[in-house]
Write a protein that holds these residues in place. Structure first.
Motif, PDB file in Angstrom:
ATOM      1  N   LYS A 135       0.701  -1.009  -0.050  1.00  0.00           N
ATOM      2  CA  LYS A 135       0.060  -0.109  -0.013  1.00  0.00           C
ATOM      3  C   LYS A 135       0.876   1.226   0.026  1.00  0.00           C
ATOM      4  CE  LYS A 135      -3.586  -2.413   2.787  1.00  0.00           C
ATOM      5  NZ  LYS A 135      -3.944  -2.505   4.174  1.00  0.00           N
ATOM      6  N   LYS A 136       0.264   2.166  -0.599  1.00  0.00           N
ATOM      7  CA  LYS A 136       1.004   3.416  -0.654  1.00  0.00           C
ATOM      8  C   LYS A 136       0.121   4.458   0.205  1.00  0.00           C
ATOM      9  CE  LYS A 136      -0.121   4.341  -5.117  1.00  0.00           C
ATOM     10  NZ  LYS A 136       0.180   4.249  -6.697  1.00  0.00           N
ATOM     11  N   GLU A 137       0.649   5.839   0.580  1.00  0.00           N
ATOM     12  CA  GLU A 137      -0.195   6.848   1.183  1.00  0.00           C
ATOM     13  C   GLU A 137      -0.345   7.802  -0.002  1.00  0.00           C
ATOM     14  OE1 GLU A 137       1.459   9.089   4.463  1.00  0.00           O
ATOM     15  OE2 GLU A 137      -0.454   8.682   5.302  1.00  0.00           O
ATOM     16  N   GLU A 138      -1.807   8.187  -0.133  1.00  0.00           N
ATOM     17  CA  GLU A 138      -1.950   9.295  -1.019  1.00  0.00           C
ATOM     18  C   GLU A 138      -3.258   9.961  -0.699  1.00  0.00           C
ATOM     19  OE1 GLU A 138      -3.220   8.381  -5.420  1.00  0.00           O
ATOM     20  OE2 GLU A 138      -1.378   7.580  -5.238  1.00  0.00           O
ATOM     21  N   GLU A 139      -3.033  11.263  -1.278  1.00  0.00           N
ATOM     22  CA  GLU A 139      -4.068  12.354  -1.032  1.00  0.00           C
ATOM     23  C   GLU A 139      -5.302  12.084  -1.790  1.00  0.00           C
ATOM     24  OE1 GLU A 139      -3.357  14.975   1.595  1.00  0.00           O
ATOM     25  OE2 GLU A 139      -5.327  15.626   1.580  1.00  0.00           O
ATOM     26  N   ILE A 140      -6.462  12.052  -1.550  1.00  0.00           N
ATOM     27  CA  ILE A 140      -7.564  11.920  -2.404  1.00  0.00           C
ATOM     28  C   ILE A 140      -8.597  12.687  -1.790  1.00  0.00           C
ATOM     29  CG2 ILE A 140      -9.741  10.371  -2.998  1.00  0.00           C
ATOM     30  CD1 ILE A 140      -7.772   8.144  -2.975  1.00  0.00           C
TER      31      ILE A 140
ATOM     32  N   LYS B 258      -5.783  11.939   3.620  1.00  0.00           N
ATOM     33  CA  LYS B 258      -4.579  10.752   3.584  1.00  0.00           C
ATOM     34  C   LYS B 258      -5.114   9.351   3.660  1.00  0.00           C
ATOM     35  CE  LYS B 258      -0.103  13.073   3.356  1.00  0.00           C
ATOM     36  NZ  LYS B 258      -0.113  14.175   3.527  1.00  0.00           N
TER      37      LYS B 258
ATOM     38  N   MET C 238      -4.367   5.030   2.974  1.00  0.00           N
ATOM     39  CA  MET C 238      -3.539   4.058   2.326  1.00  0.00           C
ATOM     40  C   MET C 238      -4.165   3.418   1.139  1.00  0.00           C
ATOM     41  SD  MET C 238      -1.114   4.019   4.161  1.00  0.00           S
ATOM     42  CE  MET C 238       0.153   2.742   4.118  1.00  0.00           C
ATOM     43  N   ILE C 239      -3.475   3.288   0.016  1.00  0.00           N
ATOM     44  CA  ILE C 239      -4.130   2.859  -1.275  1.00  0.00           C
ATOM     45  C   ILE C 239      -3.454   1.609  -1.658  1.00  0.00           C
ATOM     46  CG2 ILE C 239      -4.716   3.271  -3.752  1.00  0.00           C
ATOM     47  CD1 ILE C 239      -4.871   6.074  -3.155  1.00  0.00           C
TER      48      ILE C 239
ATOM     49  N   LYS D 199      -1.360  -0.993  -3.901  1.00  0.00           N
ATOM     50  CA  LYS D 199      -0.846  -0.752  -5.418  1.00  0.00           C
ATOM     51  C   LYS D 199      -0.994  -2.090  -6.150  1.00  0.00           C
ATOM     52  CE  LYS D 199       3.457   1.229  -3.295  1.00  0.00           C
ATOM     53  NZ  LYS D 199       4.969   0.952  -3.371  1.00  0.00           N
TER      54      LYS D 199
ATOM     55  N   LYS E 284     -10.783   6.444  -7.378  1.00  0.00           N
ATOM     56  CA  LYS E 284      -9.287   6.722  -6.993  1.00  0.00           C
ATOM     57  C   LYS E 284      -8.939   5.868  -5.816  1.00  0.00           C
ATOM     58  CE  LYS E 284      -8.199  11.310  -8.865  1.00  0.00           C
ATOM     59  NZ  LYS E 284      -9.418  11.880  -8.864  1.00  0.00           N
ATOM     60  N   TYR E 285      -9.738   5.786  -5.001  1.00  0.00           N
ATOM     61  CA  TYR E 285      -9.575   5.005  -3.654  1.00  0.00           C
ATOM     62  C   TYR E 285      -9.368   3.241  -3.978  1.00  0.00           C
ATOM     63  CZ  TYR E 285     -10.203   3.461   1.305  1.00  0.00           C
ATOM     64  OH  TYR E 285      -9.813   2.881   2.401  1.00  0.00           O
TER      65      TYR E 285
END
Lengths: 158, 193
Positions: B104-109, B114, B116-117, B119, B175-176
Motif C-alpha cells: 500500500k502507499k499513502e496518497e491524498e484523495i 490521506k 492508504m491505497i 498498489k 481513486k481509492y
C-alpha cells in the motif's frame, strides 16, 4: 300469456363494444415502441452471449457500434463454413476490415462525441479467446479503446 | 330544417390496423437491452514505455491464468472460480499487511484525505484455447470483487451505497479503489522472473 312470450323473444343480446379495442392495441403498440430497439442489421452468426452479474447498461445508444462474433447461422454455413467469424454491419469481415469499420463508425459521430464511442462486442460464449485477443488487438490498433463485453444480466452465475 | 343522418365512421377495422402495426413493430424490434462489462483497452504501447511496465513489484501483481482446458491458476495455485472473488478482495485489501499480498502507499484523495491505497494490479492472462465463457466468468468475478470493495468503502465513508453517490464521491471512490485489471501485453507482465 301469449304476449309475454313474444316480448321475451324480442330481447337481443347487446353487441360487444369493440370501439375500445383499438385504443388498447395502440397502448400495447406504444409500449413496445418505447421499450424495444430496432434491429440495425440481420445477425448472421450464432451469438449466445455469456451471463454475468456485474454488468452495466450502455448509456447512449447512438455512441455504440456493435461487432458480432460467432459461428455462422446454419443457413450461412454452406457458404461461410463453421469456423468462428466476425460480422460487421451486415456482412462477414476479417480483422483487416476492423480499422475501416471503426473509421466509418467514428465519422458518423459528432466531433465532440468521437472519444466517447463505445464498441459493443457481442461474442458467442463458445468462442475461443484467440479470436477475441486478435479482435482486441485490432481494436487497439484502430484506437477504439472503450469496449463493452456484451452479456446477459443474471442474479447468479454459479 | 330536416335532420340529416351523418354516416358514422366504422371504427371496427381500426383495431385490425393497429394490430398490424403492433405486429410489425414486434417483428422488427428486439427487446434485449444492452448490458455488458465495460472496459477500457490500453493504447498500443510504444517501444520505450515497455520497460517501465515490467517494473511492477512482484508482490503487487495478482496473476490469474486460464489455460485451454478452462482451468484457473491464481498466484501459482489451481483454484475454483467460486473462490476467486474472495481471494481478489483479500489481495487488494490486505488487512493483515501480509508481505505476500499487495503493498500500500499513502496518497491524498479528495473527500478521503490521506489514505492508504493498494498498489495491487490484477494480471489476467489466457490461452488462445480458453473459452470466452470462462474468460467472462473470471472478468465478472474480478469486477464483482472491485464493486464489492467500492460498495463497502462507500458505506464506510459516506454511509450510503455506491449507486446513490454523487459524481464527485464516485470519482473519489474510483481513486481509492482503482480498477487495475491488466491484460494488454500478457507476455510482458509478470513474465520475467
Amino acid at each position: 300469456m301469449m304476449s309475454k312470450f313474444k316480448e321475451s323473444r324480442n330481447i337481443k343480446t347487446p353487441d360487444l363494444a369493440t370501439s375500445s379495442t383499438s385504443d388498447i392495441v395502440f397502448i400495447l403498440l406504444f409500449f413496445f415502441m418505447v421499450t424495444s430497439s430496432m434491429k440495425e442489421s440481420m445477425i448472421m452468426v450464432i451469438e449466445k452471449t455469456p451471463e454475468a452479474t456485474e454488468v452495466k447498461k450502455l448509456e447512449n445508444k447512438s455512441l455504440v457500434s456493435s461487432i458480432h462474433v460467432g459461428v455462422p447461422q446454419p443457413n450461412f454455413q454452406k457458404a461461410f463454413g463453421t469456423m468462428t467469424r466476425i460480422q460487421l454491419n451486415d456482412r462477414f469481415a476479417t480483422l483487416e476490415d476492423i480499422r475501416t469499420f471503426i473509421a466509418a463508425e467514428r465519422d458518423k459521430l459528432n466531433e465532440v462525441d468521437r472519444n466517447k464511442m463505445t464498441i459493443q462486442l457481442k461474442i458467442d460464449e463458445n468462442t475461443k479467446m484467440g479470436v477475441v485477443n486478435d479482435l482486441k488487438q485490432a481494436l487497439r490498433q484502430a484506437n477504439a479503446l472503450k469496449i463493452s463485453y456484451s452479456a446477459k444480466k443474471t442474479k447468479a452465475i454459479f | 330544417m330536416r335532420r340529416r343522418n351523418i354516416p358514422r365512421i366504422t371504427s371496427g377495422s381500426m383495431a385490425d390496423v393497429s394490430f398490424i402495426l403492433l405486429f410489425f413493430f414486434l417483428m422488427v424490434s428486439s427487446m434485449d437491452s444492452d448490458y455488458g462489462l465495460i472496459r477500457q483497452l490500453p493504447p498500443l504501447a510504444d517501444e520505450g514505455s515497455k520497460n517501465e511496465e515490467t517494473k511492477v513489484n512482484e508482490r503487487n501483481v495478482f496473476i490469474v491464468l486460464i489455460n485451454q482446458h478452462d482451468q484457473l491458476q491464481v498466484e501459482g495455485q489451481l483454484m475454483d472460480i467460486r473462490n476467486l472473488r474472495a481471494k481478489t478482495k483479500e489481495f487488494f485489501l490486505n488487512p493483515s499487511n501480509n508481505p505476500n499480498l499487495s503493498d500500500k502507499k499513502e496518497e491524498e484523495i479528495p473527500l478521503f484525505g490521506k489514505v492508504m491505497i493498494s498498489k495491487g494490479v490484477v494480471s489476467l492472462q489466457n490461452d488462445r484455447g480458453t473459452s470466452y465463457k470462462t474468460y467472462m466468468m473470471v472478468q465478472n468475478e474480478l469486477t464483482g470483487a472491485i464493486n464489492e470493495m467500492r460498495e463497502e468503502a462507500a458505506k464506510a465513508r459516506f454511509a450510503v451505497g455506491y449507486d446513490d453517490l454523487t459524481e464527485e464521491q464516485r470519482d473519489a471512490i474510483g481513486k481509492y479503489i482503482p480498477m487495475n485489471i491488466s491484460e494488454a501485453e500478457p507476455r510482458d507482465i509478470g513474465g520475467n522472473k
